[in-house]
Write a protein that holds these residues in place. Structure first.
Motif, short mmCIF file in Angstrom:
data_model
loop_
_atom_site.label_atom_id
_atom_site.label_comp_id
_atom_site.label_asym_id
_atom_site.label_seq_id
_atom_site.Cartn_x
_atom_site.Cartn_y
_atom_site.Cartn_z
N GLY A 55 34.01 66.68 43.37
CA GLY A 55 34.98 67.62 43.92
C GLY A 55 36.38 67.07 43.74
N LEU A 56 37.31 67.93 43.39
CA LEU A 56 38.69 67.49 43.13
C LEU A 56 39.65 68.43 43.83
N SER A 57 40.54 67.86 44.64
CA SER A 57 41.53 68.66 45.33
C SER A 57 42.92 68.03 45.15
N GLY A 58 43.92 68.82 45.40
CA GLY A 58 45.30 68.35 45.28
C GLY A 58 46.24 69.52 45.39
N THR A 59 47.46 69.25 45.75
CA THR A 59 48.44 70.33 45.91
C THR A 59 48.78 70.95 44.56
N PRO A 60 49.16 72.22 44.53
CA PRO A 60 49.57 72.86 43.28
C PRO A 60 50.71 72.09 42.62
N GLY A 61 50.62 71.92 41.32
CA GLY A 61 51.67 71.21 40.58
C GLY A 61 51.42 69.74 40.41
#
Length: 330
Positions: A55-61
């Motif tokens: 799973g990979l998450s992070g803020t847009p940009g």
């Protein structure tokens, strides 16, 4: 393509069959839902293949798509089959995907051993489509070695992706130390690794400082049973140059090898299966409360809550009492 052809096609790793199977499990139609359940059950009896779910998450940009493409191409070059389930924000009007990750991973989408599937989040919590878990199971049955699940990453709870992944990565951009305050403790507690992207050019010093800040913050968190010595950890990487990707992959494999040896991998998969069983039951019960004779009851109780004649708790109790009465009626 009938169900038998679809099942055999998925087991052969046929992309067309896999794409149709994912479309089937994402459908909200009752007949499609029944067919999807049969398909998944049949596949589980014919395939025991387990992919590494990341799973990979992070803020847009922050460069999630760029990172996934570079990381995916590296894995493909090593002879691995890679599937990417990129969960896009949904259009408020059509419900469809609006970012188009497939167009932003042009090189990876052309790789023979890669499969990219953008899916609308359909407004579900955490930006994870409700049926993403089943799409992961389909990719496993199709023989993929690594399944990357990219979430929208808009600040909502990412618990759902953590409950369907073996590894949870948090991708961040270089920033000053004050930026540490902007990342919620909850998502850091779920992360197995924090990867600070864009560690190249003029941003490299800032990326190294940010990495050190997060490494220090991770040491303050309570250690989880599934954490090997030195994990969770923070590492600087560059999707643009490829620096750090090989090292990050080695660290991921080291953690997974330790978890398998300690029995954490199997225990986590079983716990996740129980979690999704509970979720399915909850969704099914909510669906039954919103249709048939219960639909009118729910609407009347909702109006009572809105006009203040009933509290939400009292209305919920009445709804469940009505549901129980209908369930036991001859």
């Amino acid at each position: 393509m009938n169900m038998e052809q679809m099942q055999s096609g998925v087991l052969r790793g046929d992309r067309r069959a896999l794409a149709r199977a994912i479309t089937l499990v994402e459908s909200g139609r009752a007949d499609h839902r029944a067919a999807a359940v049969d398909l998944l059950q049949g596949l589980s009896q014919h395939s025991t293949h387990q992919a590494l779910r990341i799973g990979l998450s992070g803020t847009p940009g922050v460069g999630k798509s760029t990172f996934i493409e570079a990381f995916g191409l590296m894995l493909v070059d090593q002879g691995l089959k890679v599937a990417v389930l990129a969960v896009d924000p949904s259009s408020a009007r059509s419900g469809g995907s609006i970012l188009g990750d497939k167009t932003r991973m042009e090189q990876l989408s052309r790789a023979p051993n890669a499969f990219i599937r953008p899916s609308p989040s359909q407004s579900h919590l955490g930006g994870v489509a409700r049926r993403t878990r089943e799409a992961v199971a389909l990719c496993e049955a199709a023989g993929f070695d690594v399944v990357l699940i990219e979430t929208v990453g808009v600040g909502q709870s990412e618990t759902m992706v953590a409950e369907m992944a073996d590894l949870f990565l948090l991708l961040l951009a270089p920033a000053g130390g004050d930026e540490l305050q902007g990342v919620k403790r909850g998502i850091m507690e779920m992360a197995d690794m924090i990867l600070v992207n864009k560690a190249d050019g003029d941003l490299k010093p800032a990326a190294i400082r940010t990495c050190a800040d997060y490494a220090g913050a991770l040491r303050l968190l309570r250690k989880r049973p599934q954490d090997a010595e030195g994990y969770p950890k923070a590492q600087a990487v560059s999707a643009a140059t490829g620096d750090g990707l090989q090292s990050a992959w080695a660290d991921m494999n080291a953690l997974m090898d330790w978890r398998r040896a300690q029995g954490h991998f199997d225990a986590t998969r079983k716990a996740q299966a129980r979690y999704w069983f509970d979720q399915e039951v909850q969704q099914a019960l909510l669906g039954r409360l919103r249709r048939g004779a219960m639909k009118d009851v729910m609407q009347d109780l909702a109006q009572n809550v809105a006009d203040g004649s009933l509290s939400p708790s009292a209305a919920a109790d009445r709804a469940l009492a009505e549901f129980d009465a209908m369930a036991i009626a001859p």
